[in-house]
Design a protein around this motif. Structure first.
Motif, PDB file in Angstrom:
ATOM      1  N   LYS A  13     -96.902  20.082   2.143  1.00  0.00           N
ATOM      2  CA  LYS A  13     -95.440  19.953   2.084  1.00  0.00           C
ATOM      3  C   LYS A  13     -94.844  20.880   1.019  1.00  0.00           C
ATOM      4  O   LYS A  13     -93.862  21.585   1.270  1.00  0.00           O
ATOM      5  CB  LYS A  13     -95.090  18.488   1.768  1.00  0.00           C
TER       6      LYS A  13
ATOM      7  N   ASP B 268     -88.970  17.301  -6.708  1.00  0.00           N
ATOM      8  CA  ASP B 268     -89.345  15.886  -6.740  1.00  0.00           C
ATOM      9  C   ASP B 268     -90.694  15.641  -7.422  1.00  0.00           C
ATOM     10  O   ASP B 268     -91.157  14.516  -7.510  1.00  0.00           O
ATOM     11  CB  ASP B 268     -89.387  15.310  -5.319  1.00  0.00           C
TER      12      ASP B 268
ATOM     13  N   MET C  72     -96.248  13.351 -14.837  1.00  0.00           N
ATOM     14  CA  MET C  72     -97.154  12.572 -14.008  1.00  0.00           C
ATOM     15  C   MET C  72     -98.312  13.412 -13.488  1.00  0.00           C
ATOM     16  O   MET C  72     -99.434  12.948 -13.379  1.00  0.00           O
ATOM     17  CB  MET C  72     -96.386  11.930 -12.845  1.00  0.00           C
TER      18      MET C  72
ATOM     19  N   VAL D 147    -100.708  13.702 -16.345  1.00  0.00           N
ATOM     20  CA  VAL D 147    -101.415  12.426 -16.528  1.00  0.00           C
ATOM     21  C   VAL D 147    -102.496  12.276 -15.445  1.00  0.00           C
ATOM     22  O   VAL D 147    -103.644  11.905 -15.725  1.00  0.00           O
ATOM     23  CB  VAL D 147    -100.428  11.231 -16.469  1.00  0.00           C
ATOM     24  N   LEU D 148    -102.122  12.614 -14.196  1.00  0.00           N
ATOM     25  CA  LEU D 148    -103.055  12.465 -13.079  1.00  0.00           C
ATOM     26  C   LEU D 148    -104.251  13.408 -13.219  1.00  0.00           C
ATOM     27  O   LEU D 148    -105.404  13.004 -13.009  1.00  0.00           O
ATOM     28  CB  LEU D 148    -102.308  12.742 -11.769  1.00  0.00           C
TER      29      LEU D 148
ATOM     30  N   PRO E  90    -101.484  16.220   2.624  1.00  0.00           N
ATOM     31  CA  PRO E  90    -100.113  16.406   3.131  1.00  0.00           C
ATOM     32  C   PRO E  90     -99.112  16.745   2.027  1.00  0.00           C
ATOM     33  O   PRO E  90     -98.195  17.539   2.243  1.00  0.00           O
ATOM     34  CB  PRO E  90     -99.775  15.042   3.749  1.00  0.00           C
TER      35      PRO E  90
END
Lengths: 85, 85
Positions: free
Chosen positions: A24, A33, A38, A41-42, A20
């Motif tokens: 989106k 956003d 991050m 990092v992910l 999702p």
């Protein structure tokens, strides 16, 4: 329950939960956003999980984290395409 | 690299990537962009990963997914606290 079946069910659920977010972003073409740090990092983290899965020879870990790498690389590409708008 | 060190590094990175989401929700007290279904799917998925880790006796999997369960349960609690506002 068989370990591999358990791992595959767990992997499908955690992988499905990321779709999702990608849909989106693709629909709204808005990445304000999303955090680039991050995301990096992910991607590093899930790539290391794939490596861990390869070392341990555990297919559920390789597949579900491999899928995460693909989804998050797609998000990263969207980030660079849409960040100007 | 040692498998357990690799798993722990991978787990710290993927776990750390979820903290900004929780902080954002706690600061903004706004959950309209959170999907309840996806949160429930994710909590089920990471709980099954903890179970998988216990069956395989792999501490990195138990710890990183256990942490995910906590973060996502916190998000679920926030969802019910803030959804009215």
């Amino acid at each position: 329950m068989n370990e591999n079946v358990l791992g595959i069910v767990a992997g499908v659920l955690t992988s499905a939960s990321m779709i999702p977010q990608l849909i989106k972003i693709l629909k709204e073409k808005n990445v304000k956003d999303l955090s680039l740090v991050m995301l990096l990092v992910l991607i590093t983290g899930v790539s290391l999980w794939v490596w861990y899965g390869v070392m341990k020879d555990e297919l559920p870990i390789i597949l579900s984290n491999g899928f995460s790498v693909l989804v998050n690389l797609s998000l990263l590409i969207c980030y660079f395409i849409y960040r100007k708008s």
